[in-house]
Design a protein around this motif. Structure first.
Motif, PDB file in Angstrom:
ATOM      1  N   ASN A 153       0.820  -1.062  -0.047  1.00  0.00           N
ATOM      2  CA  ASN A 153      -0.088   0.135   0.087  1.00  0.00           C
ATOM      3  C   ASN A 153       0.803   1.006   0.037  1.00  0.00           C
ATOM      4  OD1 ASN A 153       0.595   0.861   2.848  1.00  0.00           O
ATOM      5  ND2 ASN A 153      -0.517  -1.123   3.059  1.00  0.00           N
ATOM      6  N   VAL A 154       0.269   2.254  -0.180  1.00  0.00           N
ATOM      7  CA  VAL A 154       1.033   3.618  -0.094  1.00  0.00           C
ATOM      8  C   VAL A 154       0.137   4.654   0.694  1.00  0.00           C
ATOM      9  CG1 VAL A 154       1.798   5.568  -1.529  1.00  0.00           C
ATOM     10  CG2 VAL A 154       1.808   3.372  -2.494  1.00  0.00           C
ATOM     11  N   LEU A 155       1.020   5.224   1.700  1.00  0.00           N
ATOM     12  CA  LEU A 155       0.317   6.164   2.636  1.00  0.00           C
ATOM     13  C   LEU A 155       1.030   7.843   2.156  1.00  0.00           C
ATOM     14  CD1 LEU A 155      -1.507   7.088   5.215  1.00  0.00           C
ATOM     15  CD2 LEU A 155       0.636   6.759   6.384  1.00  0.00           C
ATOM     16  N   VAL A 156       0.094   8.557   2.176  1.00  0.00           N
ATOM     17  CA  VAL A 156       0.368   9.924   1.622  1.00  0.00           C
ATOM     18  C   VAL A 156      -0.064  10.849   2.855  1.00  0.00           C
ATOM     19  CG1 VAL A 156       0.307  12.062   0.134  1.00  0.00           C
ATOM     20  CG2 VAL A 156       0.355   9.611  -0.764  1.00  0.00           C
ATOM     21  N   GLN A 157       0.817  11.742   3.627  1.00  0.00           N
ATOM     22  CA  GLN A 157       0.413  12.384   4.615  1.00  0.00           C
ATOM     23  C   GLN A 157       0.761  13.733   4.242  1.00  0.00           C
ATOM     24  OE1 GLN A 157       1.254  10.970   8.596  1.00  0.00           O
ATOM     25  NE2 GLN A 157       2.028  12.953   9.220  1.00  0.00           N
ATOM     26  N   LYS A 158      -0.545  14.489   4.132  1.00  0.00           N
ATOM     27  CA  LYS A 158      -0.615  15.888   3.795  1.00  0.00           C
ATOM     28  C   LYS A 158      -0.378  17.100   4.997  1.00  0.00           C
ATOM     29  CE  LYS A 158      -3.536  14.841   0.097  1.00  0.00           C
ATOM     30  NZ  LYS A 158      -4.768  15.032  -0.501  1.00  0.00           N
ATOM     31  N   THR A 159      -0.388  16.488   6.271  1.00  0.00           N
ATOM     32  CA  THR A 159      -0.049  17.430   7.098  1.00  0.00           C
ATOM     33  C   THR A 159       1.115  16.797   8.257  1.00  0.00           C
ATOM     34  OG1 THR A 159      -1.952  16.414   8.751  1.00  0.00           O
ATOM     35  CG2 THR A 159      -2.491  18.588   7.479  1.00  0.00           C
ATOM     36  N   TYR A 160       1.851  17.629   8.845  1.00  0.00           N
ATOM     37  CA  TYR A 160       2.903  17.402   9.398  1.00  0.00           C
ATOM     38  C   TYR A 160       2.651  16.811  10.602  1.00  0.00           C
ATOM     39  CZ  TYR A 160       7.528  17.434  11.306  1.00  0.00           C
ATOM     40  OH  TYR A 160       9.014  17.396  11.891  1.00  0.00           O
ATOM     41  N   SER A 161       3.515  15.844  11.142  1.00  0.00           N
ATOM     42  CA  SER A 161       3.530  15.215  12.772  1.00  0.00           C
ATOM     43  C   SER A 161       4.853  15.086  12.947  1.00  0.00           C
ATOM     44  CB  SER A 161       2.483  14.029  12.622  1.00  0.00           C
ATOM     45  OG  SER A 161       3.004  12.983  11.814  1.00  0.00           O
ATOM     46  N   ALA A 162       4.960  15.278  14.270  1.00  0.00           N
ATOM     47  CA  ALA A 162       6.490  15.443  14.642  1.00  0.00           C
ATOM     48  C   ALA A 162       7.471  14.109  14.531  1.00  0.00           C
ATOM     49  CB  ALA A 162       6.322  15.790  16.087  1.00  0.00           C
ATOM     50  N   GLU A 163       6.608  12.906  14.341  1.00  0.00           N
ATOM     51  CA  GLU A 163       7.614  11.841  14.096  1.00  0.00           C
ATOM     52  C   GLU A 163       8.232  11.784  12.973  1.00  0.00           C
ATOM     53  OE1 GLU A 163       3.434  10.437  13.261  1.00  0.00           O
ATOM     54  OE2 GLU A 163       4.269  11.923  14.708  1.00  0.00           O
ATOM     55  N   TYR A 164       8.106  12.354  11.891  1.00  0.00           N
ATOM     56  CA  TYR A 164       8.580  12.840  10.544  1.00  0.00           C
ATOM     57  C   TYR A 164       9.810  13.859  10.351  1.00  0.00           C
ATOM     58  CZ  TYR A 164       5.282   9.470   8.325  1.00  0.00           C
ATOM     59  OH  TYR A 164       4.266   8.452   8.018  1.00  0.00           O
ATOM     60  N   PRO A 165      10.560  13.647   9.573  1.00  0.00           N
ATOM     61  CA  PRO A 165      11.772  14.506   9.236  1.00  0.00           C
ATOM     62  C   PRO A 165      11.118  16.006   9.098  1.00  0.00           C
ATOM     63  CG  PRO A 165      12.165  12.576   8.272  1.00  0.00           C
ATOM     64  CD  PRO A 165      10.802  12.418   8.649  1.00  0.00           C
ATOM     65  N   ALA A 166      11.777  16.912   9.548  1.00  0.00           N
ATOM     66  CA  ALA A 166      11.415  18.431   9.389  1.00  0.00           C
ATOM     67  C   ALA A 166      11.280  18.811   7.956  1.00  0.00           C
ATOM     68  CB  ALA A 166      12.235  19.458  10.196  1.00  0.00           C
ATOM     69  N   GLU A 167      11.845  18.130   7.183  1.00  0.00           N
ATOM     70  CA  GLU A 167      11.783  18.720   5.780  1.00  0.00           C
ATOM     71  C   GLU A 167      10.301  18.108   5.106  1.00  0.00           C
ATOM     72  OE1 GLU A 167      15.006  18.746   2.567  1.00  0.00           O
ATOM     73  OE2 GLU A 167      15.954  17.244   4.221  1.00  0.00           O
ATOM     74  N   PHE A 168       9.416  19.121   5.210  1.00  0.00           N
ATOM     75  CA  PHE A 168       8.017  18.762   4.817  1.00  0.00           C
ATOM     76  C   PHE A 168       7.324  19.969   4.336  1.00  0.00           C
ATOM     77  CE2 PHE A 168       3.516  18.372   5.442  1.00  0.00           C
ATOM     78  CZ  PHE A 168       3.324  17.132   5.333  1.00  0.00           C
ATOM     79  N   GLY A 169       6.837  19.888   3.033  1.00  0.00           N
ATOM     80  CA  GLY A 169       6.187  21.179   2.561  1.00  0.00           C
ATOM     81  C   GLY A 169       4.738  20.599   1.937  1.00  0.00           C
ATOM     82  N   GLY A 170       4.809  19.706   1.046  1.00  0.00           N
ATOM     83  CA  GLY A 170       3.602  19.193   0.629  1.00  0.00           C
ATOM     84  C   GLY A 170       3.275  18.001   1.330  1.00  0.00           C
ATOM     85  N   GLY A 171       4.044  17.078   1.312  1.00  0.00           N
ATOM     86  CA  GLY A 171       3.620  15.852   2.059  1.00  0.00           C
ATOM     87  C   GLY A 171       4.697  14.789   2.220  1.00  0.00           C
TER      88      GLY A 171
END
Length: 884
Positions: free
Chosen positions: A144-162
């Protein structure tokens, strides 16, 4: 988190509970359906312990995250019939695809999105991007594929679109073996005339047989540390070096009037073993594909003359590429019940063999020219990962470690330039040329990422149905890239060349007898000096986060986290010629950030909820955007060069979304979003002589505002009869509107490469109020289809639309470069058949039924320039598969 269903009675009780919490009951769907005696007993107790309001139909993957996300399940991947992850993601709300491989999320370019494989970062084999191209990933290896469009702290800080998380196949629930074969036809390519060249005997397998290997004598000459030119080497030595290069197999273009069909083969299988105290699972995938594509297009180079946009330089071209793909995956999983460990190994290889001829008028040379080009590109990705998940009561501990490496090898990129001859009324060889003409190039790129991370979660029950989830973790990764390019030319040893020689066919022209110091060619190395031919780059990131996810009220869920991230990024230009000193490296970029991210989810009805999110994130310049190495892109005929004066982009994100899930797999959502970008990176085109360069700078500021809606509904057939009466129908549509505003005021400055780091007025490069690059104001997808279980058939019509988007800022005084993706219409049909007692599936797929072409242009100042245009054609494929 714990989730239960809500009836209408429970909603009324919940409303009362908010006002008078001591006077209401806890109710779930089971409570409502209890026997009357039980209800009477329950009613006599006026103490309510808990009310839980969570959607009955909300998909599990969206219930398990508090963020705005999209999810491609296995049935979605199967229905859409897309062969790779990039094509599949084009169907997701707010996503569009550039160049067939890079994902744009909510109008932001690929620099603002990142792809992960099973949660671990990936490197890129592309010279111009740090982001891995998603066309490398065949859908057959994906669970499967997950696309997260809002940022959450467990992901790296480089986040603009998803964030895009590709998840590979896991331990199978039952043993299987699936075999598939397919063939394809393209209206612009198959059975028609195209260009080819001989190459090596194993080209069809995607591997070079040694034909393109840099000759041993040349490698030994390079090892001396001297530039290979007259003066460092004798004429006799240069003659020996020149004759060591492969000639006819590389230099001679040929017409093939019957380009063959496409073909692909794949096998996937898996099984599991009960080992008593644990379960062992194995899954594997093998695949091969061979695809041909011919492009007949036009390219023009614009300039402003007398205030009017003109195209004094223009070319028509034909390019044929043979693209060979090899895919392999091996996954091994161990399930001990409370402990699970997965080991995933992935190998993906894509090889492109290209032949191209370009003919037209060169304004700088004031004459018609022709350039023949051959090229071979090998892209390779290897990743090995070990992931673990452990459960200990209320504690969950996840860990992961991965080594991923990509390589890109481009040997023998060869350009041979000809000019028109008034004597012959045809073309003759031109030994001088300009830009990349008459070059023989060898380039190599190696990008490696080592990563590790861990997350620990503790779930604290607040009541029988609510809890608080505390999580913390870290991730550290190091991305190392090395890139280099050596370039050679054959120049007349004693110019001018004999006129009869300039009329010779390419393989005779560069034959050994014409490479001599008397009346022929002499080898000369023109590898870039001052560090422009090679660089090493390094990015080290260490991140720590803490997060709380809690149902603060029976109807309200709040997730809030902080992420601390420390990063050091450096780009070091190198000199490939030991006798020539490399320039001083730009200082390393060191940054520390503390970034907040919060989301509120209000599940105010049984099947509806509202999300509100706020976060702060960053975007880092990519290695190629910082490196001074020049890279010629044959697709755009532009030379790319980095700018070491770029800085990070800081982004503020605000999101709101309403979600209504009215049945299993059926939903209606509507959202709005806003982004504020401080110093976004923008691509800028500059012209120098007859060459077109693309470089980068930080625009002062930009804002982005958008809205998106999605609808998905399945329903039984409203028709009767043997054909339509047994079918279930699908209607799925999404639309995204996005607008942006790049701001460049009178007092704003930028730091362009051509100013060597000195400030320049931003308005010289940026038009105030223009759109962000890569942003399509309108994105839309529509899927219509039906499924018939009894007839074992499924049909889906898929339409994708993206409006115009800016690809690069135009040269000073010129309009921006704009691409018009237009409408793409596909049809996918699947039919199950029984042949001699075995079940088979026939897959039919037709892509680009409307014949949408590729179109990039400049328009304004009273003129129009066709930057690049070619016909894509319609592609039809037919496949047959069976499962054992």
């Amino acid at each position: 988190m714990k989730f239960n269903s809500l009836t209408f009675r429970a909603l009324l009780v919940a409303s009362t509970a908010m006002l008078v919490p001591e006077l209401v009951y806890a109710q779930t769907e089971t409570d409502v359906e209890a026997e009357p005696e039980a209800n009477t007993a329950e009613t006599s107790d006026l103490k309510l312990q808990e009310v839980v309001v969570l959607g009955r139909y909300i998909p599990e993957v969206l219930r398990s995250t508090s963020e705005v996300a999209a999810f491609l399940a296995p049935e979605d991947l199967a229905r859409q019939g897309d062969s790779d992850a990039a094509a599949a993601l084009a169907r997701v709300t707010g996503l569009s695809i550039a160049e067939g491989k890079f994902v744009y999320v909510r109008g932001l370019g690929e620099r603002y999105s990142s792809a992960r494989l099973n949660g671990s970062p990936l490197p890129s084999p592309e010279p111009l991007q740090r982001v891995v191209p998603l066309d490398l990933f065949p859908t057959k290896i994906l669970e499967n594929v997950l696309v997260q469009k809002t940022y959450s702290a467990e992901y790296p800080a480089e986040f603009g679109g998803g964030i895009i998380d590709l998840r590979t196949l896991s331990i199978p629930s039952e043993s299987f073996l699936d075999l598939k074969i397919s063939g394809g036809w393209n209206s612009e390519t198959t059975g028609q005339s195209g260009l080819v060249y001989s190459g090596g005997s194993t080209d069809a397998l995607g591997f070079d047989d040694g034909t393109r290997k840099l000759p041993g004598p040349v490698r030994r000459a390079m090892a001396t540390g001297q530039r290979i030119v007259n003066g460092n080497f004798t004429p006799t030595e240069l003659q020996a070096l020149g004759t060591s290069f492969t000639n006819a197999e590389i230099n001679l273009l040929q017409d093939n009037d019957q380009i063959p069909l496409d073909g692909s083969y794949s096998a996937s299988g898996g099984t599991s073993f009960d080992m008593g105290s644990f379960e062992l699972g194995v899954v594997g995938v093998l695949g091969y594909s061979n695809e041909w594509r011919t492009r007949n297009g036009r390219q023009e180079v614009g300039e402003i003359s007398g205030g009017v946009l003109l195209a004094p330089t223009f070319f028509d071209y034909t390019r044929t590429s043979q693209d060979i793909g090899l895919d392999g995956m091996l996954g091994v999983g161990l399930d001990f019940g409370d402990d699970k460990i997965d080991w995933t190994n992935l190998y993906i290889r894509r090889t492109s063999k290209e032949a191209r001829t370009t003919e037209g008028f060169d304004d700088l040379a004031s004459r018609f020219t022709r350039t023949d080009r051959t090229a071979w590109y090998e892209r390779e990705l290897y990743s090995t990962q070990i992931n673990g998940k452990h459960f200990r009561g209320p504690w969950t501990f996840d860990w992961r470690t991965a080594l991923s490496q990509t390589k890109r090898d481009a040997p023998y990129e060869r350009d041979i330039r000809y000019v028109d001859s008034p004597v012959l009324s045809g073309f003759v060889y031109n030994p001088t040329g300009n830009g990349s003409a008459n070059n023989l190039s060898f380039s190599y790129l190696d990008d490696k990422v080592i990563s590790t991370g861990a997350d620990v979660t503790y779930t604290q029950p607040v009541s029988s149905a609510r809890d608080i989830e505390y999580s913390a973790g870290f991730e550290a990764y190091k991305d190392e890239r090395s890139a280099q390019q050596r370039i050679f030319q054959f120049i007349p040893a004693n110019p001018p060349l004999d006129f009869l020689m300039t009329q010779e066919r390419a393989d005779y022209l560069f034959a050994n007898y014409n490479i001599n110091p008397v009346n022929g060619f002499e080898l000369r190395e023109i590898t870039g000096a001052s560090g422009s031919a090679a660089y090493d780059a390094d990015l080290e990131v260490v991140g720590l986060y803490g997060k709380i996810d809690a149902e603060v009220l029976p109807l309200v869920r709040v997730a809030f986290g902080l992420r601390y991230e420390n990063a050091v990024q450096s780009t070091t230009p190198l000199s490939l010629i030991a006798s020539e000193a490399a320039p001083t490296s730009a200082p390393s970029v060191k940054n520390n950030y503390i970034l907040p991210a919060g989301t509120l989810t209000w599940n105010f009805a049984e099947d509806q909820q509202f999300r509100l999110g706020y976060s702060q994130t960053i975007g880092r310049p990519q290695f190629r955007e910082l490196a001074p190495q020049q890279y010629y892109d044959p697709d755009s005929s532009r030379i790319f060069i980095g700018n070491p004066y770029l800085t990070d982009t800081e982004i503020t994100n605000i999101d709101a979304r309403y979600e209504y899930y009215f049945d299993r797999g059926q939903s209606l959502t509507f959202g709005v979003f806003y982004k504020d970008l401080d110093k976004p990176v923008e691509a800028v085109v500059v012209t120098q002589s007859a060459s077109v360069f693309q470089t980068y700078l930080n625009a002062p500021k930009a804002t982005l505002t958008g809205a998106e809606a999605e609808f998905k509904r399945t329903f039984e057939s409203p028709f009767s009869g043997p054909f339509l009466g047994s079918k279930d129908f699908l209607v799925q549509a999404n639309y995204t509107y996005t607008t942006s505003d790049v701001q460049a005021g009178a007092g704003d400055v930028v730091f362009p490469l051509q100013a060597a780091g000195q400030p320049r007025p931003a308005t010289n490069f940026i038009v105030d109020g223009s759109q962000l690059q890569g942003l399509s104001e309108h994105l839309a997808n529509l899927q219509l289809g039906w499924e018939d279980e009894a007839a074992k058939s499924q049909l889906t019509l898929l339409a994708t639309y993206a409006s115009e988007r800016i690809t690069a800022r135009g040269p000073s005084g010129q309009p921006d470069f704009v691409q018009d993706p237009g409408i793409n219409l596909d049809l996918v049909y699947k039919k199950g058949l029984e042949i001699r007692g075995r079940e088979f599936t026939v897959d039919f797929k037709a892509q680009n039924l409307l014949g949408q072409d590729f179109d990039e242009y400049q328009s304004g100042n009273g003129g129009f320039v066709q930057v690049n245009q070619y016909d894509v054609g319609t592609t039809v494929s037919l496949g047959l598969s069976t499962e054992f």
